[in-house]
Design a protein around this motif. Structure first.
Motif, PDB file in Angstrom:
ATOM      1  N   ASP A  10       1.505   1.555  -0.497  1.00 50.72           N
ATOM      2  CA  ASP A  10       2.774   0.275   0.566  1.00 50.72           C
ATOM      3  C   ASP A  10       1.819  -0.695   1.028  1.00 50.72           C
ATOM      4  OD1 ASP A  10       5.744   2.498   0.388  1.00 50.72           O
ATOM      5  OD2 ASP A  10       4.467   1.248  -1.500  1.00 50.72           O
ATOM      6  N   THR A  11       1.687   0.010   1.937  1.00 50.54           N
ATOM      7  CA  THR A  11       0.460  -0.266   2.955  1.00 50.54           C
ATOM      8  C   THR A  11      -0.366  -1.022   2.346  1.00 50.54           C
ATOM      9  OG1 THR A  11      -1.512   1.398   3.255  1.00 50.54           O
ATOM     10  CG2 THR A  11       0.770   0.950   4.646  1.00 50.54           C
ATOM     11  N   THR A  12      -0.851  -1.174   1.217  1.00 50.75           N
ATOM     12  CA  THR A  12      -1.923  -1.550   0.477  1.00 50.75           C
ATOM     13  C   THR A  12      -1.338  -3.384   0.173  1.00 50.75           C
ATOM     14  OG1 THR A  12      -3.005   0.138  -0.950  1.00 50.75           O
ATOM     15  CG2 THR A  12      -3.514  -2.387  -1.245  1.00 50.75           C
ATOM     16  N   GLY A  13      -0.171  -2.778  -0.140  1.00 48.34           N
ATOM     17  CA  GLY A  13       0.480  -3.849  -0.586  1.00 48.34           C
ATOM     18  C   GLY A  13       1.947  -4.488   0.346  1.00 48.34           C
ATOM     19  N   SER A  14       0.978  -4.059   1.422  1.00 51.20           N
ATOM     20  CA  SER A  14       1.259  -5.198   2.662  1.00 51.20           C
ATOM     21  C   SER A  14       0.390  -5.874   3.212  1.00 51.20           C
ATOM     22  CB  SER A  14       2.397  -3.973   4.145  1.00 51.20           C
ATOM     23  OG  SER A  14       1.054  -3.630   4.180  1.00 51.20           O
ATOM     24  N   GLY A  18       0.314  -9.012   6.858  1.00 52.81           N
ATOM     25  CA  GLY A  18       0.478  -8.161   7.992  1.00 52.81           C
ATOM     26  C   GLY A  18       0.187  -9.827   8.864  1.00 52.81           C
ATOM     27  N   SER A  19      -0.299 -10.768   8.765  1.00 56.08           N
ATOM     28  CA  SER A  19      -0.726 -11.546   9.509  1.00 56.08           C
ATOM     29  C   SER A  19       0.741 -12.710   9.899  1.00 56.08           C
ATOM     30  CB  SER A  19      -1.224 -12.920   8.974  1.00 56.08           C
ATOM     31  OG  SER A  19      -0.752 -13.224   7.961  1.00 56.08           O
ATOM     32  N   THR A  20       1.799 -11.740  10.699  1.00 58.72           N
ATOM     33  CA  THR A  20       3.623 -11.846  11.017  1.00 58.72           C
ATOM     34  C   THR A  20       3.190 -12.185  12.031  1.00 58.72           C
ATOM     35  OG1 THR A  20       3.429  -9.864  11.250  1.00 58.72           O
ATOM     36  CG2 THR A  20       4.599 -10.754   8.891  1.00 58.72           C
ATOM     37  N   GLY A  21       2.602 -12.360  12.900  1.00 60.75           N
ATOM     38  CA  GLY A  21       2.206 -12.697  14.556  1.00 60.75           C
ATOM     39  C   GLY A  21       2.612 -11.889  15.034  1.00 60.75           C
ATOM     40  N   ASN A  22       3.037 -10.236  14.903  1.00 58.77           N
ATOM     41  CA  ASN A  22       3.953  -9.520  15.993  1.00 58.77           C
ATOM     42  C   ASN A  22       3.099  -8.240  16.357  1.00 58.77           C
ATOM     43  OD1 ASN A  22       3.326  -8.095  13.608  1.00 58.77           O
ATOM     44  ND2 ASN A  22       5.138  -7.220  12.830  1.00 58.77           N
ATOM     45  N   GLY A  23       1.507  -9.086  15.637  1.00 59.83           N
ATOM     46  CA  GLY A  23       0.095  -7.012  17.023  1.00 59.83           C
ATOM     47  C   GLY A  23      -0.204  -6.594  15.869  1.00 59.83           C
ATOM     48  N   ASP A  24       0.972  -6.638  15.034  1.00 62.44           N
ATOM     49  CA  ASP A  24       0.049  -5.442  13.951  1.00 62.44           C
ATOM     50  C   ASP A  24      -1.355  -5.379  13.447  1.00 62.44           C
ATOM     51  OD1 ASP A  24       4.089  -3.996  14.084  1.00 62.44           O
ATOM     52  OD2 ASP A  24       2.086  -3.549  15.100  1.00 62.44           O
ATOM     53  N   THR A  25      -1.691  -7.036  13.536  1.00 61.47           N
ATOM     54  CA  THR A  25      -2.132  -7.756  12.257  1.00 61.47           C
ATOM     55  C   THR A  25      -3.523  -6.588  12.355  1.00 61.47           C
ATOM     56  OG1 THR A  25      -1.955  -9.224  13.188  1.00 61.47           O
ATOM     57  CG2 THR A  25      -4.052  -9.256  11.673  1.00 61.47           C
ATOM     58  N   GLY A  26      -4.182  -6.145  13.444  1.00 62.23           N
ATOM     59  CA  GLY A  26      -4.972  -4.621  13.041  1.00 62.23           C
ATOM     60  C   GLY A  26      -4.285  -3.626  12.092  1.00 62.23           C
ATOM     61  N   GLY A  27      -3.058  -2.587  12.816  1.00 70.19           N
ATOM     62  CA  GLY A  27      -3.258  -2.238  12.092  1.00 70.19           C
ATOM     63  C   GLY A  27      -3.269  -1.745  10.878  1.00 70.19           C
ATOM     64  N   ALA A  32      -4.654  -1.549   4.836  1.00 75.40           N
ATOM     65  CA  ALA A  32      -5.202  -2.611   3.914  1.00 75.40           C
ATOM     66  C   ALA A  32      -6.407  -1.741   3.487  1.00 75.40           C
ATOM     67  CB  ALA A  32      -5.236  -4.003   4.378  1.00 75.40           C
ATOM     68  N   GLU A  33      -7.685  -1.380   4.220  1.00 68.85           N
ATOM     69  CA  GLU A  33      -8.463  -1.507   4.426  1.00 68.85           C
ATOM     70  C   GLU A  33      -8.718  -0.074   3.696  1.00 68.85           C
ATOM     71  OE1 GLU A  33     -10.965  -1.834   6.996  1.00 68.85           O
ATOM     72  OE2 GLU A  33     -12.899  -0.059   6.271  1.00 68.85           O
ATOM     73  N   ILE A  34      -7.667   0.928   4.195  1.00 71.81           N
ATOM     74  CA  ILE A  34      -7.830   2.785   3.826  1.00 71.81           C
ATOM     75  C   ILE A  34      -7.098   2.177   1.860  1.00 71.81           C
ATOM     76  CG2 ILE A  34      -6.576   4.570   3.429  1.00 71.81           C
ATOM     77  CD1 ILE A  34      -6.293   3.721   6.957  1.00 71.81           C
ATOM     78  N   GLY A  35      -6.221   1.533   1.851  1.00 71.04           N
ATOM     79  CA  GLY A  35      -5.414   1.556   0.640  1.00 71.04           C
ATOM     80  C   GLY A  35      -6.904   0.697  -0.695  1.00 71.04           C
ATOM     81  N   ARG A  36      -7.616  -0.121   0.187  1.00 62.91           N
ATOM     82  CA  ARG A  36      -8.272  -0.677  -0.795  1.00 62.91           C
ATOM     83  C   ARG A  36     -10.085   0.543  -0.702  1.00 62.91           C
ATOM     84  NH1 ARG A  36      -7.964  -5.117   1.789  1.00 62.91           N
ATOM     85  NH2 ARG A  36     -10.202  -5.067   3.190  1.00 62.91           N
ATOM     86  N   ILE A  37     -10.098   1.157   0.019  1.00 64.42           N
ATOM     87  CA  ILE A  37     -10.931   2.334   0.123  1.00 64.42           C
ATOM     88  C   ILE A  37     -10.803   3.817  -0.759  1.00 64.42           C
ATOM     89  CG2 ILE A  37     -11.706   4.297   1.276  1.00 64.42           C
ATOM     90  CD1 ILE A  37     -12.344   2.493   3.695  1.00 64.42           C
ATOM     91  N   GLU A  38      -9.264   3.697  -0.829  1.00 68.19           N
ATOM     92  CA  GLU A  38      -8.080   4.989  -1.711  1.00 68.19           C
ATOM     93  C   GLU A  38      -8.214   4.502  -3.144  1.00 68.19           C
ATOM     94  OE1 GLU A  38      -4.405   5.812  -0.905  1.00 68.19           O
ATOM     95  OE2 GLU A  38      -4.352   7.776  -2.500  1.00 68.19           O
ATOM     96  N   ASP A  39      -8.529   2.806  -3.377  1.00 63.82           N
ATOM     97  CA  ASP A  39      -8.246   2.630  -4.451  1.00 63.82           C
ATOM     98  C   ASP A  39      -9.658   3.147  -5.693  1.00 63.82           C
ATOM     99  OD1 ASP A  39      -5.723   1.903  -4.882  1.00 63.82           O
ATOM    100  OD2 ASP A  39      -5.773   0.174  -4.472  1.00 63.82           O
ATOM    101  N   ALA A  40     -10.495   2.668  -5.255  1.00 63.13           N
ATOM    102  CA  ALA A  40     -11.997   2.691  -5.828  1.00 63.13           C
ATOM    103  C   ALA A  40     -12.020   4.066  -5.385  1.00 63.13           C
ATOM    104  CB  ALA A  40     -12.646   1.819  -3.970  1.00 63.13           C
ATOM    105  N   ALA A  41     -11.531   4.630  -4.688  1.00 58.96           N
ATOM    106  CA  ALA A  41     -12.052   6.268  -4.616  1.00 58.96           C
ATOM    107  C   ALA A  41     -11.791   7.061  -6.063  1.00 58.96           C
ATOM    108  CB  ALA A  41     -11.818   7.096  -2.961  1.00 58.96           C
TER     109      ALA A  41
END
Ligand code: FA5
Length: 361
Positions: A10-14, A18-27, A32-41
């Motif tokens: 889900d978070t990959t999809g999110s 991510g850039s909704t400007g609510n301050g969560d961009t880093g998370g 998203a990075e974790i999702g990409r790593i997991e998919d590749a793994a």
């Protein structure tokens, strides 16, 4: 916890949100990075074709130096809330990858086992040059031929265990405790249940009891099997030998049916050179009882087995009404049958496994 693994998808999809400007961009970047790593793994795990390869991939994707482990080390620099969210996603991803690796390992191990079994398979049917082809033992051949003859006469084949209860081997067959006929059937008792309650069966007759208590009559059954007695081995005795039991229970069965069946069997199994006779005898479980002897082509007689009309007490012990049901039973020594059929003079020769003897048959 492992349910969270879908959360990482889900978070990959999110990623887009991510850039909704609510301050969560880093998370969001991190998830998203974790999702990409997991998919590749996951792709790498699925692509591993040997257990060694899988071990290397596993260490690369969830090991101490894996990108996910490195990301975990960087969690400390995040805001507490973000750290919690990203930490949860990270843990879920690692667990999901460990589970995926375990699944892949099970598949590869099964494939490796199958490959090993195929590689170690021995073709026992192969005839080596200069060696005779193997064949079934004379006693096994005799059992199969006997079954064929009786099945041809309309009988079914039943079996019972070699370790029996005292009740099935003796009690139900009208040998109460202390009955003198028990002495002829001395055997080994096994330490199971009440002392003296369980033994190595001394004849195939207990299978009669199992057949009669297993389903309603009529019965037309033969029951081959191995039996045990404390007999000393000699030319016509072995302590472990084989019998075939026969049982017929129906309405209006008489001794004439027994004699006719035995005559038909002798002709079908031995052929015209052999003759048979019934001699009065005694067994606690048949009344009247007889001994069956066959005359061999050389004129000598050999006792093959006992037979008789099923004793009313045995029918009662199996919950059958003797006024309604009658029957006959017989029990032959198979080893002696095989011996007579093939002109063997000493029963022991059947079991010493001397190749010079066995290759004659
Ligand atoms: C019985 O075992 C009875 N159960 C047979 C029976 C069944 C009678 C149904 C009536 C109705 P007996 O102990 O006689 O009976 O053994 C039957 C046959 O087994 C013998 O005739 C013989 O052919 C064979 N036999 C007996 N003892 C040995 C032995 N030690 N080695 C090889 N064969 C044996």
């Amino acid at each position: 916890m492992s349910d969270d693994s879908t959360g990482s998808d889900d978070t990959t999809g999110s990623d887009d949100t991510g850039s909704t400007g609510n301050g969560d961009t880093g998370g969001d970047d991190h998830t998203a990075e974790i999702g990409r790593i997991e998919d590749a793994a996951r792709v790498r795990i699925a692509a591993a074709t040997t257990l060694d390869e899988l071990r290397a991939v596993e260490s690369a994707v969830v090991g101490r130096r894996s990108p996910l482990a490195e990301l975990r080390q960087r969690l400390g620099s995040l805001e507490p809330d973000e750290r919690r969210t990203v930490g949860r996603v990270l843990n879920a991803a690692m667990q999901a990858l460990a589970a995926a690796a375990n699944e892949r390992r099970a598949v590869l191990e099964a494939a490796e086992r199958t490959e090993q079994l195929l590689a170690e398979r021995m073709d026992l049917t192969e005839v080596l040059p200069g060696r005779p082809a193997g064949h079934l033992h004379l006693v096994t051949q005799a059992i199969q031929e006997l079954e064929d003859v009786f099945v041809g006469m309309g009988f079914t084949v039943a079996e019972g265990p070699e370790v029996e209860t005292d009740w099935n081997n003796f009690g139900a067959l009208n040998f109460p405790p202390g009955h003198p006929a028990r002495d002829m059937y001395d055997t080994l008792y096994v330490s199971y249940g009440e002392p003296g309650s369980t033994l190595l069966r001394t004849h195939t007759s207990p299978v009669q009891v199992r057949v009669m208590t297993g389903s309603p009559p009529p019965y037309y059954a033969v029951m081959p099997g191995r039996v045990f007695r404390s007999d000393t081995a000699d030319a016509t005795h072995m302590p472990v030998f084989h019998q075939i039991e026969g049982l017929v229970v129906d309405h209006d069965i008489t001794f004439a049916d027994l004699a006719g069946t035995i005559d038909a069997f002798t002709k079908a199994y031995f052929g015209g050179d052999f003759a048979s006779r019934l001699r009065p005898s005694y067994f606690p479980f048949t009344e009247p009882s007889a001994e069956l002897d066959i005359r061999r082509p050389d004129g000598t007689w050999l006792e093959l087995g006992g037979c008789g009309m099923v004793h009313p007490n045995v029918l009662r012990n199996c919950d059958l009404d003797p006024d309604e049901w009658q029957g006959f039973a017989f029990g032959f020594g198979i080893d002696r049958l095989a011996m007579s059929r093939h002109g063997v003079d000493d029963l022991r020769d059947l079991f010493t496994n001397d190749i010079r003897f066995l290759t004659q048959f």
